[in-house]
Design an enzyme around this catalytic site. Structure first.
Site, mmCIF file in Angstrom:
data_model
loop_
_atom_site.group_PDB
_atom_site.id
_atom_site.type_symbol
_atom_site.label_atom_id
_atom_site.label_comp_id
_atom_site.label_asym_id
_atom_site.label_seq_id
_atom_site.Cartn_x
_atom_site.Cartn_y
_atom_site.Cartn_z
ATOM 1 C CG HIS A 1 -42.166 7.446 -45.495
ATOM 2 N ND1 HIS A 1 -42.606 6.193 -45.815
ATOM 3 C CD2 HIS A 1 -43.200 8.286 -45.714
ATOM 4 C CE1 HIS A 1 -43.868 6.262 -46.215
ATOM 5 N NE2 HIS A 1 -44.246 7.513 -46.177
ATOM 6 C CG HIS A 2 -40.377 2.576 -44.757
ATOM 7 N ND1 HIS A 2 -40.441 3.238 -45.967
ATOM 8 C CD2 HIS A 2 -39.667 1.437 -44.993
ATOM 9 C CE1 HIS A 2 -39.806 2.526 -46.889
ATOM 10 N NE2 HIS A 2 -39.328 1.439 -46.336
ATOM 11 C CD GLN B 1 -35.023 -0.629 -47.350
ATOM 12 O OE1 GLN B 1 -36.210 -0.443 -47.202
ATOM 13 N NE2 GLN B 1 -34.523 -1.487 -48.230
ATOM 14 C CG HIS C 1 -38.244 5.720 -47.585
ATOM 15 N ND1 HIS C 1 -39.585 5.569 -47.843
ATOM 16 C CD2 HIS C 1 -37.822 6.721 -48.415
ATOM 17 C CE1 HIS C 1 -39.957 6.422 -48.774
ATOM 18 N NE2 HIS C 1 -38.903 7.134 -49.130
ATOM 19 C CG HIS D 1 -44.558 -4.828 -51.101
ATOM 20 N ND1 HIS D 1 -44.156 -3.515 -50.906
ATOM 21 C CD2 HIS D 1 -43.958 -5.228 -52.248
ATOM 22 C CE1 HIS D 1 -43.343 -3.156 -51.884
ATOM 23 N NE2 HIS D 1 -43.213 -4.178 -52.719
ATOM 24 C CG HIS E 1 -44.739 -1.803 -57.137
ATOM 25 N ND1 HIS E 1 -43.897 -2.022 -58.205
ATOM 26 C CD2 HIS E 1 -44.143 -2.393 -56.076
ATOM 27 C CE1 HIS E 1 -42.837 -2.694 -57.802
ATOM 28 N NE2 HIS E 1 -42.968 -2.935 -56.514
ATOM 29 C CG MET F 1 -43.488 -6.634 -56.427
ATOM 30 S SD MET F 1 -42.246 -6.451 -55.117
ATOM 31 C CE MET F 1 -40.752 -6.728 -56.065
#
Length: 886
Positions: A102-103, A165, A167, A237, A239, A309
């Protein structure tokens, strides 16, 4: 309070960065292989460091063959920089498929959160401060660094580790239990980069969102008090409650958009629509728009799934000497300015369901089984592609085409070899002629396997319209002239792009305002500058008589000859001759033709002689408008065939004057124009001249009218006007080479939007085929321009005391001069090198290094203060002058 705020910032940006906050169960979630073991399916990952040449190498950062067992799994892994010395990351290449990943995020830090081969990312990313270097997400453009820009790693101050990282959103692709080795390949170099990339984080720490549908704005603003930074990408960014995030630079009350995006879209770094520079004194402002829909309690800022956030990440570059890798803004120091924020900042961006971003620390969203969807053929009545399908298919098409050149925001005119075929294929995508999905599992698996992303696929699509041209336009054609216009003019209609030569050291400060640049017959760059004299509001009285004669002439050499290959100062002259230098041109014999606006005179100089001018036109310190006087003359052009002299005169006379080769007055034409609706032959400061010998034309930069006028040299008849909205209100200077006309405009007025920049135009059609700006520093008052037929362009700026060199990405056939259209020898190479004019002038009488060497003082790299003495040239034309006499 300040300490609490700093602690809160660290916890919000890097919520798992501290070892003490780890869960006791995290030890059971680590993968403790002592060596990196890779699956056989991960070909190529056993050799992470790949030498490229003596200074460059590639670093492959990949997951070591993992199989996520549940959707929305976040895996992390680390790689240590394979050297202790300083290096620079200059490019990223994603190694991932949107069908499995996904990313991805890539961080730089000094200590990863785990020593395992890979680990669940909820353990944390790094134990110290982590800087985001790269982000990739499905349906989002990849991060690209402009030329000459790099992230500094290693050494005393750079990161020692990279942490990746990944995802894994939907794990239906892993039903066969295959191993995944997604990641990113880095291109690193040991060569120092002139520009260093960094991150500026804007973040709210005190926003409160009540439940219900009420709109809540979270505003952040800070004064910028560092050296100039140049923004090229951004990332938003929030939520689930975030609707839109917008960021701006505010300068003198004017809002300039940095980026605006829905935080529910893939949260990668998106390229800015237009490059944005941020200077000392500017305000950086951001707004996040929320609603509390679906919530029954108040929502605060925090790191859990029930919190929110408001973050805006700004990716920038700075000059290496002053580079800062990470800056933050967590306050709202200028709340009143948000009364005038552009309305777009309050408008949510619609997001389709298949484009929504999923985040590991958000509430889990329901994952659909995509396999069944892949097995279902599209119904014929579905006549419109969903946005996600369209981008996915188009990205595959663009990404898998080897003949498509990667397009970047700062290189918008790179060639594609098979553009017509590509357009046809894209048309097929849009019309769904060849994109029917197979109803077999085998076809679905094959499609997924072929969906490997390469860089720039979506971004290439966004730029496609502006970069693709019909195949027939990529040739050099000849346009037949109109009757009486002379010989044919070569017309250049193909791709042509110039960009700054980053190894050219002309950005080092000169000792005075750069008023003229030209090329001599040997292709050396010649610079005309004002030394310690400045044209400001005290220079002239209302009758245009120079008021600072008591200063005497400039005591230093005002004409510098620069080697274009190594940038050495080959020769200097012009001492004790000039008061306010202005225009510079060079004839076919190498003689210099210069104007001085204080003396109101034109001079012909032999660069090899120290006996004084060969010819002088005008009367010293006497402004006038008859045959023997000038009033602030601006430029000279000399016909290479006849030796005829043309003078643009000037700031207080609105005319063009013609002289014989010996200096005898022949004729004049032109008149002052009104401020609006000027007619042909009317001028408001004829500022720069360019001869077009093949057509027998003389073109004039009609500065304050923001246009270019061209006339026949024999009859003085008006031929045409070239004017574009992007010129703004001013055109300062022009330069001609066969087929092309170059120009620079002026600094925009307060309410104007047109940026100051350079232009490349097809001379025959007048069409703009490219625009250009410098990477290092920025244009403030580009005063003159000189181009050669190999595509090299020089621009001199009278306010930043700077000369830039730009080179062409397309090599042309002939070599040229600046303005007079003189034919000389073909150039053999472009060249670069090191020029420090601070060193050159440090030993000269009356000067010290201070102010000349931009590295000598902290403030020497700053642009001139807004309230410092500015040249009258920049903003307004002089008062109307008496009508010229015959």
């Amino acid at each position: 309070m300040a300490g609490f705020r700093s602690l809160l910032v660290l916890l919000l940006v890097f919520p798992s960065g501290c070892v003490g906050f780890r869960s006791p169960l995290s030890v059971f979630k680590r993968f403790k292989e002592t060596t990196r073991s890779f699956s056989n399916e991960c070909l190529g990952t056993t050799r992470p460091v790949i030498p490229i040449d003596s200074s460059d190498f590639a670093l492959d950062i990949r997951m070591p063959g993992v199989t996520p067992k549940q959707s929305d799994t976040y895996f992390c892994m680390s790689v240590r920089l394979p050297m202790d010395e300083e290096a620079f990351v200059i490019d990223f290449k994603p190694r991932a498929s949107m069908d499995t990943v996904h990313h991805m995020l890539l961080f730089g830090c000094n200590m990863p959160a785990s020593t395992g081969n890979y680990w669940f990312c909820d353990e944390g990313t790094c134990t110290d401060k982590a800087n985001i270097l790269y982000a990739w997400a499905r349906n989002a453009p990849p991060t690209r660094l402009p030329k000459g820009v790099g992230f500094r790693v290693g050494g005393e101050t750079g990161s020692k580790y990279f942490v990746l990282q990944v995802h894994y959103g939907d794990i239906s692709a892993f039903r066969d239990n295959h191993k995944d080795c997604s990641g990113v390949s880095l291109h690193l170099t040991r060569l120092p980069q002139p520009l260093i990339a960094g991150m500026y984080l804007m973040m709210s720490v005190d926003t409160v969102i009540p439940p219900g549908g009420k709109v809540v704005n979270s505003d952040i603003s800070c004064h910028y008090k560092k050296y100039p930074m140049h923004v090229f990408a951004y990332r938003v960014h929030t939520h689930h409650l975030g609707k839109v995030v917008s960021g701006y630079r505010v300068r003198n009350g004017q809002w300039t958009l940095i980026g605006r995006q829905s935080p529910q879209l893939p949260q990668a770094f998106y390229p800015v629509e237009r490059p944005v520079d941020v200077s000392f004194g500017d305000i950086l402002a951001a707004r996040c728009v929320f609603t509390g829909e679906g919530r029954t309690e108040v929502t605060h800022i925090g790191g859990t799934s029930s919190d929110e956030m408001c973050n805006l990440y700004i990716m920038y570059y700075m000059e290496s000497k002053h580079a800062v890798s990470f800056m933050t803004c967590t306050q709202n120091v200028a709340p009143d300015i948000f009364r005038t924020i552009p309305p777009e900042a309050n408008i949510p961006i619609p997001v389709k369901s298949d484009m929504v971003m999923m985040h590991g620390h958000h509430k889990e969203t329901e994952n659909k089984d995509k396999t069944s969807l892949l097995q279902q053929p599209k119904r014929e009545e579905e006549g419109v592609l969903e946005q996600g399908d369209f981008y996915s298919l188009l990205s595959k098409l663009l990404g898998e085409r080897e003949d498509v050149v990667h397009v970047h925001k700062y290189n918008p005119t790179e060639k594609a070899e098979s553009e017509s075929d590509l357009v046809a294929e894209i048309a097929n995508v849009v019309q769904k002629k060849d994109l029917g999905r197979s109803d077999t599992r085998e076809s679905a698996e094959q499609e997924r396997g072929n969906a490997i992303l390469v860089r720039d696929r979506i971004h290439k699509f966004h730029r496609l319209v502006s970069t693709l041209r019909p195949a027939e336009s990529r040739v050099l054609s000849l346009q037949r002239p109109l009757p009486g216009e002379g010989t044919w003019e070569p017309e250049h209609t193909g791709d042509f792009h110039v960009e700054e030569a980053l190894d050219w050291p002309g950005v080092y400060l000169l000792p005075g305002q750069v008023s003229g640049v030209a090329l001599d017959p040997q292709n050396n760059l010649v610079i005309f500058h004002r030394g310690d004299h400045v044209w400001d509001g005290n220079s002239f009285d209302s009758k245009f008589v120079y008021q600072q004669r008591g200063l005497g002439p400039i005591e230093e050499d005002t004409i510098l000859v620069i080697d274009p290959n190594n940038a050495a100062v080959l020769q200097s002259s012009g001492k004790n001759l000039f008061y306010l230098p202005h225009g510079l041109s060079i004839d076919k014999d190498g003689n210099y033709w210069v104007t001085d606006v204080a003396l109101h005179q034109v001079f012909k100089l032999d660069p090899k002689s120290k006996e004084g001018p060969l010819l002088t036109l005008g009367r010293s310190m006497q402004p006038g408008s008859d045959q023997n006087h000038f009033c602030q003359p601006t430029d000279v052009a000399v016909d290479p065939d006849t030796g005829t002299i043309y003078v643009s005169d000037g700031y207080c006379n609105s005319r063009l004057v013609q002289f014989s080769p010996s200096g005898k007055f022949i004729t004049q034409w032109g008149e002052a124009s009104p401020e609006s609706s000027p007619k042909p032959g009317q001028f408001r400061v004829p500022h720069s001249l360019a001869l077009v010998p093949p057509l027998g034309q003389l073109c004039v930069a009609d500065r304050e009218n923001g246009r270019i006028q061209c006339f026949k040299t024999d009859t003085k008849e008006f031929v045409r006007e070239i004017k574009h909205p992007s010129f703004g209100r001013n055109v300062f200077a022009i330069s001609y080479i066969p087929g092309l006309l170059f120009a620079v405009n002026g600094k925009p007025y307060f309410e104007d939007q047109e940026p100051v920049q350079g232009f490349v135009m097809n001379f025959s059609s007048g069409e703009i085929i490219d625009v250009f700006k410098p990477v290092r520093k920025h244009f403030d008052m580009p005063h003159d321009i000189a181009a050669s037929e190999d595509g090299t362009v020089y621009v001199g700026d009278a306010h930043t005391n700077t000369v830039w060199k730009f080179t062409s990405t397309e090599k042309m056939e002939h070599r040229s001069v600046k303005k007079a259209g003189i034919e000389v020898q073909e150039i053999k190479g472009k060249g670069g090198g090191g020029l420090n004019l601070g060193n050159f002038f440090a030993s000269r009488k009356g000067y010290s290094r201070k102010g000349f060497d931009r590295l000598s003082t902290e403030g020497s790299d700053q642009e001139k203060d807004e309230d410092a003495s500015e040249s009258e040239e920049e903003y307004s034309a002089p008062p109307p002058a008496p009508a010229p006499s015959s």
